[in-house]
Scaffold this motif. Structure first.
Motif, PDB file in Angstrom:
ATOM      1  N   TYR A 157       0.828  -1.205   0.000  1.00 42.91           N
ATOM      2  CA  TYR A 157       0.000   0.000   0.000  1.00 42.91           C
ATOM      3  C   TYR A 157       0.863   1.256   0.000  1.00 42.91           C
ATOM      4  N   GLU A 158       1.869   1.302   0.876  1.00 42.50           N
ATOM      5  CA  GLU A 158       2.682   2.511   0.963  1.00 42.50           C
ATOM      6  C   GLU A 158       3.468   2.766  -0.316  1.00 42.50           C
ATOM      7  N   VAL A 174      -2.110  -4.925 -13.861  1.00 45.61           N
ATOM      8  CA  VAL A 174      -2.096  -5.996 -12.869  1.00 45.61           C
ATOM      9  C   VAL A 174      -2.325  -7.333 -13.567  1.00 45.61           C
ATOM     10  N   PRO A 175      -1.298  -8.162 -13.711  1.00 46.70           N
ATOM     11  CA  PRO A 175      -1.514  -9.495 -14.270  1.00 46.70           C
ATOM     12  C   PRO A 175      -2.457 -10.309 -13.387  1.00 46.70           C
ATOM     13  N   TYR A 209      -3.664  -6.731  -4.058  1.00 48.84           N
ATOM     14  CA  TYR A 209      -3.098  -5.767  -5.009  1.00 48.84           C
ATOM     15  C   TYR A 209      -4.119  -4.745  -5.517  1.00 48.84           C
ATOM     16  N   PRO A 210      -5.240  -5.163  -6.110  1.00 53.15           N
ATOM     17  CA  PRO A 210      -6.177  -4.165  -6.648  1.00 53.15           C
ATOM     18  C   PRO A 210      -6.727  -3.231  -5.567  1.00 53.15           C
ATOM     19  N   GLU A 211      -6.967  -3.782  -4.370  1.00 52.89           N
ATOM     20  CA  GLU A 211      -7.521  -2.954  -3.305  1.00 52.89           C
ATOM     21  C   GLU A 211      -6.513  -1.898  -2.854  1.00 52.89           C
ATOM     22  N   SER A 212      -5.244  -2.267  -2.771  1.00 53.99           N
ATOM     23  CA  SER A 212      -4.209  -1.299  -2.402  1.00 53.99           C
ATOM     24  C   SER A 212      -4.081  -0.206  -3.455  1.00 53.99           C
ATOM     25  N   ASP A 239       6.975  -7.883  -6.411  1.00 52.01           N
ATOM     26  CA  ASP A 239       6.798  -8.539  -5.120  1.00 52.01           C
ATOM     27  C   ASP A 239       7.642  -9.811  -5.109  1.00 52.01           C
ATOM     28  N   GLU A 240       8.648  -9.840  -4.223  1.00 49.99           N
ATOM     29  CA  GLU A 240       9.594 -10.956  -4.180  1.00 49.99           C
ATOM     30  C   GLU A 240       9.436 -11.807  -2.919  1.00 49.99           C
TER      31      GLU A 240
END
Length: 408
Positions: A114-115, A129-130, A137-140, A212-213
């Motif tokens: 989010y940040e 967004v895959p 992810y989409p909400e953030s 994102d790892e």
């Protein structure tokens, strides 16, 4: 706008009211509630290792509890010693050299995501967004004022999107592309060549990349983890890496994640965190310090177990007529297609969607799975294989029995 929904009478803001709860956590909570009520539910919902946090990490946390140094406020951006260790770990594991000023320690990976988006998105900015995608992810993105633009991949490509698909989704409002490998929910892992192609495409079009790892150490077989800023150095000034200790070290409840990125973005995100939460729990930070500074022996043991379970769950799922499950190469999720089962009769019901099928499975087999609707791709189920071997076999055996009854 009706009087019932007028701004003056709305009790919850439109921005927050539009956010849905985490589907994966909701499924996990329901499964745990049913188990507490005495039902023999087996949960494949939450992405949470079933292993305890390694003992040396717990010992470090216990010692930190006794140290008055950690009973007080510490820098909002993270303990200096932890940030230094994260920089060393990033170089060790990714081949990516960063300065401590490029690191922000967060309350888990969700806060980091989010940040990061909040620091770089303005209202209306688009993020590619895959899909299938992790529910957060989409909400953030929306919470940060951005617009998620989904690009869907399916089992025919191993759930990996192509540069051509990304290019087709790019508009003049596109600012960021999300890159996740290994993937939640599919376990997909991009080859180094494909990852590099996506990175160079982002550089060509002056796009930001958020990568994102979190599952970097959980890859199997011939698959290899690739860190985008390491293989595409030109990307580094517009790349944000999100990571954390949750999955690698069985530390989901400790809530420690981090951002690695350009100094100005990290400073902005740190300013945000200074007002939102201040520092992450010092005890958790010391535990994370022990984790990232230590060797990876415990991680290797967990990975061996996950690999064994991965092969078992894929084999058993593919034995069910109407289920097609590609072999995941990373993380600890299987993402089978159940499209061929939809509309068929199962114990007097005809589920038309994967959400309805998941509900039927919970009711009739007492097995909790997450439907594909939660990940942007109806017609699938996500099953985490981060649970004990016996429960895994029992749970999938129940699925085999139930779904084997399907008839036209």
């Amino acid at each position: 706008m009706s009087a019932a929904t007028s701004p003056s009478e709305r009790r919850v803001s439109a921005r927050i009211g539009a956010i849905s709860e985490s589907a994966t956590l909701a499924v996990d909570a329901k499964a745990k509630a049913l188990k507490a009520a005495g039902r023999p539910v087996i949960g494949f919902g939450a992405g949470e290792p079933d292993f305890p946090t390694p003992g040396y990490i717990v010992d470090a946390a216990v010692e930190a509890c006794r140290n008055p140094k950690y009973h007080r406020y510490t820098p909002a951006g993270g303990l200096p010693e932890l940030k230094a260790a994260i920089a060393e770990k990033t170089l060790r594991d990714s081949g990516y050299q960063v300065d401590v000023s490029q690191i922000l320690v967060t309350n888990g990976g969700k806060q980091a995501i989010y940040e990061a988006f909040a620091a770089i998105l303005d209202p209306g900015d688009e993020v590619i967004v895959p899909a299938p995608y992790w529910t957060t992810y989409p909400e953030s993105i929306r919470l940060a004022g951005g617009v998620p633009v989904e690009v869907v991949a399916d089992e025919t490509t191993g759930y990996r999107v192509s540069v051509e698909q990304l290019e087709a989704a790019r508009t003049e409002r596109t600012k960021v592309v999300l890159f996740v490998s290994p993937s939640n929910p599919t376990g997909a892992v991009y080859s180094e060549a494909d990852a590099e192609a996506i990175g160079r495409w982002a550089v060509e079009h002056d796009l930001w990349v958020l990568t994102d790892e979190i599952y970097e150490h959980l890859v199997y077989g011939d698959a290899k983890f690739t860190s985008l800023p390491a293989i595409v150095p030109e990307l580094r000034d517009k790349c944000i890496v999100v990571n954390g200790v949750a999955k690698t070290y069985a530390m989901t409840g400790w809530r420690v994640g981090w951002i690695v990125g350009p100094k100005d973005v990290v400073k902005a995100a740190t300013n945000l965190q200074s007002h939102a939460t201040s520092n992450v729990s010092n005890v958790s930070q010391v535990a994370a310090l022990a984790a990232v500074s230590g060797n990876l022996d415990a991680v290797a043991e967990m990975r061996t177990a996950f690999d064994r379970r991965r092969q078992t769950i894929v084999r058993m799922l593919n034995e069910i007529d109407g289920v097609l499950c590609p072999e995941p190469e990373g993380a600890f999720y299987a993402y089978p297609s159940v499209k061929a089962l939809l509309g068929k009769e199962i114990r007097g019901r005809r589920p038309a969607t994967s959400a309805e099928l998941a509900a039927l499975i919970l009711d009739e087999a007492e097995v909790a799975v997450v439907p594909g609707e939660a990940f942007g791709t109806p017609g699938y189920l996500r099953l985490s294989y981060a649970l004990g071997d016996d429960d895994l076999v029992e749970g999938v055996s129940r699925l085999q029995k139930l779904l084997g009854e399907a008839k036209a």
